[in-house]
Write a protein that holds these residues in place. Structure first.
Motif, PDB file in Angstrom:
ATOM      1  N   SER A  40     -66.716 -16.758  11.981  1.00 32.72           N
ATOM      2  CA  SER A  40     -66.099 -17.159  12.965  1.00 32.72           C
ATOM      3  C   SER A  40     -64.988 -18.061  12.825  1.00 32.72           C
ATOM      4  O   SER A  40     -65.015 -18.803  12.675  1.00 32.72           O
ATOM      5  CB  SER A  40     -67.119 -16.549  13.982  1.00 32.72           C
ATOM      6  N   GLN A  41     -63.473 -18.240  13.278  1.00 31.54           N
ATOM      7  CA  GLN A  41     -63.258 -19.166  13.698  1.00 31.54           C
ATOM      8  C   GLN A  41     -63.128 -19.291  15.090  1.00 31.54           C
ATOM      9  O   GLN A  41     -62.219 -19.055  15.667  1.00 31.54           O
ATOM     10  CB  GLN A  41     -61.968 -18.586  12.361  1.00 31.54           C
ATOM     11  N   THR A  42     -62.699 -20.725  15.797  1.00 29.74           N
ATOM     12  CA  THR A  42     -62.121 -20.973  16.693  1.00 29.74           C
ATOM     13  C   THR A  42     -60.650 -20.761  17.084  1.00 29.74           C
ATOM     14  O   THR A  42     -59.792 -21.114  16.209  1.00 29.74           O
ATOM     15  CB  THR A  42     -62.324 -22.115  17.133  1.00 29.74           C
ATOM     16  N   PRO A  43     -59.807 -19.475  17.612  1.00 29.38           N
ATOM     17  CA  PRO A  43     -58.663 -19.707  17.646  1.00 29.38           C
ATOM     18  C   PRO A  43     -57.795 -20.854  18.022  1.00 29.38           C
ATOM     19  O   PRO A  43     -58.334 -21.906  18.611  1.00 29.38           O
ATOM     20  CB  PRO A  43     -58.851 -18.287  19.060  1.00 29.38           C
ATOM     21  N   ASP A  44     -56.638 -20.725  17.172  1.00 26.40           N
ATOM     22  CA  ASP A  44     -55.736 -22.166  17.970  1.00 26.40           C
ATOM     23  C   ASP A  44     -54.981 -22.415  19.239  1.00 26.40           C
ATOM     24  O   ASP A  44     -54.671 -20.861  19.849  1.00 26.40           O
ATOM     25  CB  ASP A  44     -54.931 -22.276  16.884  1.00 26.40           C
ATOM     26  N   ALA A  45     -55.755 -22.921  19.705  1.00 30.78           N
ATOM     27  CA  ALA A  45     -55.255 -23.064  21.181  1.00 30.78           C
ATOM     28  C   ALA A  45     -52.947 -22.769  21.675  1.00 30.78           C
ATOM     29  O   ALA A  45     -52.803 -22.435  22.841  1.00 30.78           O
ATOM     30  CB  ALA A  45     -55.601 -24.097  21.774  1.00 30.78           C
ATOM     31  N   ILE A  47     -51.958 -21.734  19.519  1.00 30.10           N
ATOM     32  CA  ILE A  47     -50.777 -19.930  19.087  1.00 30.10           C
ATOM     33  C   ILE A  47     -51.305 -19.417  20.241  1.00 30.10           C
ATOM     34  O   ILE A  47     -50.626 -17.827  20.646  1.00 30.10           O
ATOM     35  CB  ILE A  47     -51.287 -19.642  17.761  1.00 30.10           C
ATOM     36  N   VAL A  48     -52.652 -19.326  20.839  1.00 25.98           N
ATOM     37  CA  VAL A  48     -52.986 -18.745  21.932  1.00 25.98           C
ATOM     38  C   VAL A  48     -52.152 -18.640  23.216  1.00 25.98           C
ATOM     39  O   VAL A  48     -51.048 -17.912  23.718  1.00 25.98           O
ATOM     40  CB  VAL A  48     -54.388 -18.692  22.730  1.00 25.98           C
ATOM     41  N   LYS A  49     -51.464 -19.443  23.033  1.00 23.46           N
ATOM     42  CA  LYS A  49     -50.593 -20.128  24.634  1.00 23.46           C
ATOM     43  C   LYS A  49     -49.295 -19.452  24.452  1.00 23.46           C
ATOM     44  O   LYS A  49     -48.751 -19.251  25.458  1.00 23.46           O
ATOM     45  CB  LYS A  49     -50.070 -21.707  24.547  1.00 23.46           C
ATOM     46  N   GLN A  93     -39.617 -27.325  14.818  1.00 25.41           N
ATOM     47  CA  GLN A  93     -40.422 -27.863  14.800  1.00 25.41           C
ATOM     48  C   GLN A  93     -41.112 -26.329  14.760  1.00 25.41           C
ATOM     49  O   GLN A  93     -42.101 -25.698  14.930  1.00 25.41           O
ATOM     50  CB  GLN A  93     -40.666 -28.130  16.139  1.00 25.41           C
ATOM     51  N   GLY A  94     -40.443 -25.473  14.095  1.00 29.17           N
ATOM     52  CA  GLY A  94     -40.983 -23.940  13.941  1.00 29.17           C
ATOM     53  C   GLY A  94     -42.108 -24.310  12.717  1.00 29.17           C
ATOM     54  O   GLY A  94     -42.117 -24.851  11.769  1.00 29.17           O
ATOM     55  N   GLN A  95     -43.673 -23.558  13.117  1.00 22.83           N
ATOM     56  CA  GLN A  95     -44.502 -23.956  11.982  1.00 22.83           C
ATOM     57  C   GLN A  95     -44.420 -22.865  10.405  1.00 22.83           C
ATOM     58  O   GLN A  95     -43.759 -21.391  10.756  1.00 22.83           O
ATOM     59  CB  GLN A  95     -45.402 -23.292  12.435  1.00 22.83           C
ATOM     60  N   ASN A  96     -44.732 -23.467   9.561  1.00 24.36           N
ATOM     61  CA  ASN A  96     -44.278 -22.813   8.361  1.00 24.36           C
ATOM     62  C   ASN A  96     -46.360 -22.024   8.365  1.00 24.36           C
ATOM     63  O   ASN A  96     -47.051 -22.424   7.665  1.00 24.36           O
ATOM     64  CB  ASN A  96     -44.040 -24.001   7.203  1.00 24.36           C
ATOM     65  N   SER A 211     -43.030 -19.363  16.156  1.00 22.38           N
ATOM     66  CA  SER A 211     -42.378 -19.107  16.875  1.00 22.38           C
ATOM     67  C   SER A 211     -40.641 -18.337  16.388  1.00 22.38           C
ATOM     68  O   SER A 211     -39.749 -18.330  17.378  1.00 22.38           O
ATOM     69  CB  SER A 211     -41.492 -20.777  16.053  1.00 22.38           C
ATOM     70  N   LYS A 212     -40.894 -17.640  15.460  1.00 25.38           N
ATOM     71  CA  LYS A 212     -39.945 -16.719  15.722  1.00 25.38           C
ATOM     72  C   LYS A 212     -40.045 -15.242  16.765  1.00 25.38           C
ATOM     73  O   LYS A 212     -39.060 -15.070  17.059  1.00 25.38           O
ATOM     74  CB  LYS A 212     -40.009 -16.099  14.244  1.00 25.38           C
ATOM     75  N   GLY A 213     -41.416 -15.554  17.149  1.00 28.65           N
ATOM     76  CA  GLY A 213     -41.556 -14.495  18.168  1.00 28.65           C
ATOM     77  C   GLY A 213     -40.790 -15.197  18.908  1.00 28.65           C
ATOM     78  O   GLY A 213     -40.846 -14.303  20.286  1.00 28.65           O
TER      79      GLY A 213
END
Length: 246
Positions: A40-45, A47-49, A93-96, A211-213
């Motif tokens: 189980s992983q804690t979702p990145d806040a 990415i959720v935002k 600033q887009g994530q890779n 970032s693409k979305g």
């Protein structure tokens, strides 16, 4: 001319049925093993935002014609402003996703576990099928097929005189491998069904780039035109009610 074959019932009892049962059991076992190996992983806040922002922008596009023009333009600027809009992603600033995966060892480990839980059982099962059941004509499909299906259904059998609707044991293995999602959805549930086709497509991926979305949704919202759908709504509603009453 393609010749009709009379299949021995022993092939059904000792090849077709055991192979199908083993494929189902391996799929169920692989699901529970992958579930045990999943961490189980804690979702990145962040990415959720960003995902919630995309959902809000889509809802705005869907209901654009049911809000006043001024309200739509205000919301559109709020999302698409080139300075501080929620959907605007500055260059650089887009994530890779690849760098994100290599920087997070848990993500790389989970991906490796998923790939191993798929590759190892498939390799062992294919070796077992190839060693014990290679060369058998296992079944016959009850409808005619064209010649282009021969390589798919008669893998391991080099006989051009056999009708295309006959299926070899090796091809039956591949048909079960990619065609049992419906059965797994009944056994494990729709959300827990094992889909090897989807897993193979995801093996070469390194994650999702939010970032693409955001950029794609910004472009969609930019070209959305407001067409007020509630013009003279009272008169139209009155006309409909009069028609129903009369």
């Amino acid at each position: 001319m393609a010749e009709d074959l009379v299949l021995d019932t022993a092939i059904r009892d000792w090849v077709l049925i055991p192979l199908s049962v083993v494929m189902v059991l391996i799929g169920v076992l692989r699901y529970f093993v992958s579930k045990l190996m999943h961490s189980s992983q804690t979702p990145d806040a962040k990415i959720v935002k960003e995902g919630q922002v995309i959902v809000r922008a889509r809802n705005l596009r869907a209901g654009a014609n049911f809000i006043p023009s001024k309200a739509f333009r205000t919301r559109k600027i709020y999302f698409c402003n080139e300075e501080n809009g929620l959907l605007f992603v500055p260059k650089g600033q887009g994530q890779n996703p690849q760098a994100q995966m290599f920087s997070d060892p848990n993500m790389a480990m989970d991906m490796m576990k998923k790939n191993l839980s798929m590759i190892i059982p498939q390799t062992l099962t294919f070796a077992w099928v190839n060693f014990f059941f290679s060369g058998f004509v296992a079944a016959k499909i009850p409808f005619p097929l064209t010649q282009r299906f021969r390589s798919m259904l008669q893998n391991g059998i080099d006989l051009s005189t056999v009708d295309v609707s006959y299926v070899s044991s090796r091809s039956w293995y591949f048909l079960n491998l990619f065609g049992l999602r419906g059965l797994f959805s009944l056994i494990l549930g729709e959300e827990n069904a094992v889909d090897d086709t989807q897993r193979m497509m995801q093996m070469g991926g390194f994650g999702f780039d939010p970032s693409k979305g955001l950029s794609a949704e910004k472009d969609n919202l930019d070209i959305t035109q407001h067409d007020w759908a509630l013009l003279n709504f009272e008169h139209r509603a009155e006309a409909v009610l009069r028609k129903v009453i009369s």
